[in-house]
Scaffold this active site. Sequence first.
Site, short mmCIF file in Angstrom:
data_model
loop_
_atom_site.label_atom_id
_atom_site.label_comp_id
_atom_site.label_asym_id
_atom_site.label_seq_id
_atom_site.Cartn_x
_atom_site.Cartn_y
_atom_site.Cartn_z
CB CYS A 70 -0.91 0.02 1.23
SG CYS A 70 -1.92 -1.46 1.41
C1 BEZ Z 1 0.60 -4.79 1.88
O1 BEZ Z 1 0.21 -3.67 1.59
O2 BEZ Z 1 1.78 -5.09 1.73
C2 BEZ Z 1 -0.35 -5.85 2.43
C3 BEZ Z 1 -1.47 -5.48 3.12
C4 BEZ Z 1 -2.29 -6.47 3.64
C5 BEZ Z 1 -2.00 -7.82 3.44
C6 BEZ Z 1 -0.88 -8.16 2.70
C7 BEZ Z 1 -0.04 -7.18 2.19
#
Ligand code: BEZ
Length: 227
Positions: A50
């Site tokens: 994100c």
């Molecule tokens: C991420 O943004 O890396 C992420 C968020 C939730 C679950 C897995 C990855």
Amino acid sequence: MSTDRNPLRLGSIAPNFDAETTQGPIKFHDFIGNSWAILFSHPADFTPVCTTELGVVARLQPKFDERNVKVIGLSANGLESHQEWIKDINEVNNVEVKFPIIADADRKISTLYDMLDYQDLTNLDAKGIPFTVRSVFIIDPKKTIRLTLSYPASTGRNFDEILRVVDSLQLGDKNRITTPANWKDGDDVIVHPSVSNEEAATLFPGFKTVKPYLRFASQPGAKATTA
Ligand code: BEZ
């Protein structure tokens, strides 16, 4: 099964809502106004993928502005968390996030927009409540949903592709054309099947017929390229 909910289908009106955002409270339809909008969710603040996604969106801000597109993010965390995380996004990506992020800790808006993930057990908060997935809605100035997509938490999106779809939709709204696979701004377009050959001769002089149902034309309004 009957439901009172507005279906989130292409062509349906994007549900309106009130929200708290990092730039103050909004009413979604008023926020969109006469612009296009991209509403996109991501699983959670302070997560790695994100952080890269929001950095990319911040860097593309001038391209969204050029296209009269307002961008708004959403995740299932509170405002304070968002504000702290924005500092990280800016630092890590060397950008300045200028678009608002909706605080949806109670999942009211993500439920309205069907953004919650009930399958991925790696995408739950500390109480075991699902976080949002990577949803995208492209919404036009009439508040009509024009694109929906849903990506898993594990895979960052390609926001150049979202821009490409905006270009295709905006061009198709102004001209009787569609766009082929892997089309990008400036490439030849496809004459819409509803256009007769007689009309095409006027609208798209020099159009090329590959098959009666597949006719290519230069992109209307594209800048001429010099050899
Ligand atoms: C991420 O943004 O890396 C992420 C968020 C939730 C679950 C897995 C990855």
